[in-house]
Design a protein around this motif. Structure first.
Motif, short mmCIF file in Angstrom:
data_model
loop_
_atom_site.label_atom_id
_atom_site.label_comp_id
_atom_site.label_asym_id
_atom_site.label_seq_id
_atom_site.Cartn_x
_atom_site.Cartn_y
_atom_site.Cartn_z
N ILE A 77 0.81 -1.21 0.00
CA ILE A 77 0.00 0.00 0.00
C ILE A 77 0.85 1.26 0.00
N GLU A 78 2.05 1.19 0.58
CA GLU A 78 2.91 2.36 0.65
C GLU A 78 3.50 2.74 -0.71
N SER A 79 3.35 1.88 -1.71
CA SER A 79 3.87 2.20 -3.04
C SER A 79 2.89 3.05 -3.84
N TYR A 80 1.71 3.34 -3.27
CA TYR A 80 0.69 4.11 -3.96
C TYR A 80 0.55 5.50 -3.35
N ASP A 81 0.09 6.43 -4.17
CA ASP A 81 -0.17 7.79 -3.70
C ASP A 81 -1.61 7.95 -3.22
N LEU A 82 -2.51 7.06 -3.66
CA LEU A 82 -3.92 7.16 -3.29
C LEU A 82 -4.61 5.84 -3.62
N VAL A 83 -5.67 5.54 -2.87
CA VAL A 83 -6.47 4.32 -3.11
C VAL A 83 -7.93 4.72 -3.30
N ILE A 84 -8.57 4.12 -4.30
CA ILE A 84 -10.02 4.24 -4.46
C ILE A 84 -10.60 2.87 -4.13
N LEU A 85 -11.43 2.82 -3.09
CA LEU A 85 -11.82 1.55 -2.48
C LEU A 85 -13.33 1.35 -2.49
N ASP A 86 -13.77 0.25 -3.11
CA ASP A 86 -15.15 -0.18 -3.01
C ASP A 86 -15.31 -0.93 -1.67
N LEU A 87 -16.54 -1.01 -1.18
CA LEU A 87 -16.77 -1.69 0.10
C LEU A 87 -17.19 -3.14 -0.08
N MET A 88 -18.17 -3.39 -0.93
CA MET A 88 -18.72 -4.73 -1.10
C MET A 88 -17.84 -5.52 -2.07
N LEU A 89 -16.80 -6.16 -1.52
CA LEU A 89 -15.82 -6.87 -2.33
C LEU A 89 -15.85 -8.36 -2.05
N PRO A 90 -15.48 -9.19 -3.03
CA PRO A 90 -15.32 -10.62 -2.77
C PRO A 90 -14.17 -10.86 -1.80
#
Length: 224
Positions: A42-55
């Motif tokens: 995760i530290e290799s990214y500048d930002l995360v776009i995250l859905d909630l209902m995931l498999p």
């Protein structure tokens, strides 16, 4: 160029989000399930776009895990519009919340705004085996994360902010429980009892001051 992790299981929406971000000049990595996202650095990214209902792994579980060691900005992107979900998302460390459906221009504007903000420097406080992280709204005892509700965290944070000083039950109810019913004091006592139990060895620091209220003591009278 900013590197963004997109965690979204819907193929059509994922393609739309990835395409929108790439056209805006971002480098994008797309994960379609929670288990794959959990293995990402995760530290290799500048930002995360995250859905909630995931498999496999729920988005909230991913967010909670990431916040144990990272402050990378996270924008929650979901069809869930319930206020409780929004509050939980922010309490776990989400930086923004975008509900589906959305305009691509809105998403880009929120991404750019988040990337322009400086990273938040974590503010923490250590008392014995307990560490309170104010910005993350988290508490750890002996390095292990304690699962506190919003109200439990607010009560504990208030007492720690007045370390070694007695805080009356009326003050706590007014500051934390807001417009409670006639049973406000009884409700507070139940919350405090649960906090002590969850804190384990550190629970002895949360002392009852008879006739007044409660105190979080740096050196408790009773040893664990």
């Amino acid at each position: 160029m900013p590197k963004i992790l997109v965690v979204e299981d819907d193929a059509n929406l994922g393609n739309e989000v990835v395409g929108t971000l790439e056209r805006a000049g971002h480098v994008v990595r797309w994960c379609t399930d929670g288990a794959t996202a959990r293995r990402e650095d995760i530290e290799s990214y500048d930002l995360v776009i995250l859905d909630l209902m995931l498999p496999n792994v729920h988005g909230f579980d991913l967010l909670k895990r990431w916040r144990e060691s990272s402050e990378v900005p996270v924008i929650i992107l979901t069809a869930k519009t319930d206020t409780h979900d929004k509050v939980r998302g922010f309490s776990l460390g989400g930086d923004d919340y975008v509900t589906k459906p959305f305009w691509p221009e809105e998403l880009i504007a929120r991404v750019d705004a988040r990337l322009r903000r400086p990273a938040i420097i974590s503010s923490s406080r250590d008392i014995g085996p307990l560490t309170l992280f104010e910005d993350e709204r988290e508490v750890k005892v002996n390095g292990e994360l304690i699962d506190l509700t919003r109200v439990e965290f607010d009560i504990l944070a208030l007492l720690i902010s007045r370390l070694d000083k007695s805080v009356s039950r009326a003050q706590i109810v007014e500051r934390v429980l807001d417009e409670e019913s006639e049973g406000g004091f009884r409700t507070l006592d139940v919350h405090v009892s649960r906090i002590r139990k969850k804190l384990g060895d550190a629970g002895v620091h949360l002392e009852t001051v008879w006739g007044i209220g409660y105190r979080f003591a740096s050196s408790p009278k009773t040893k664990a």
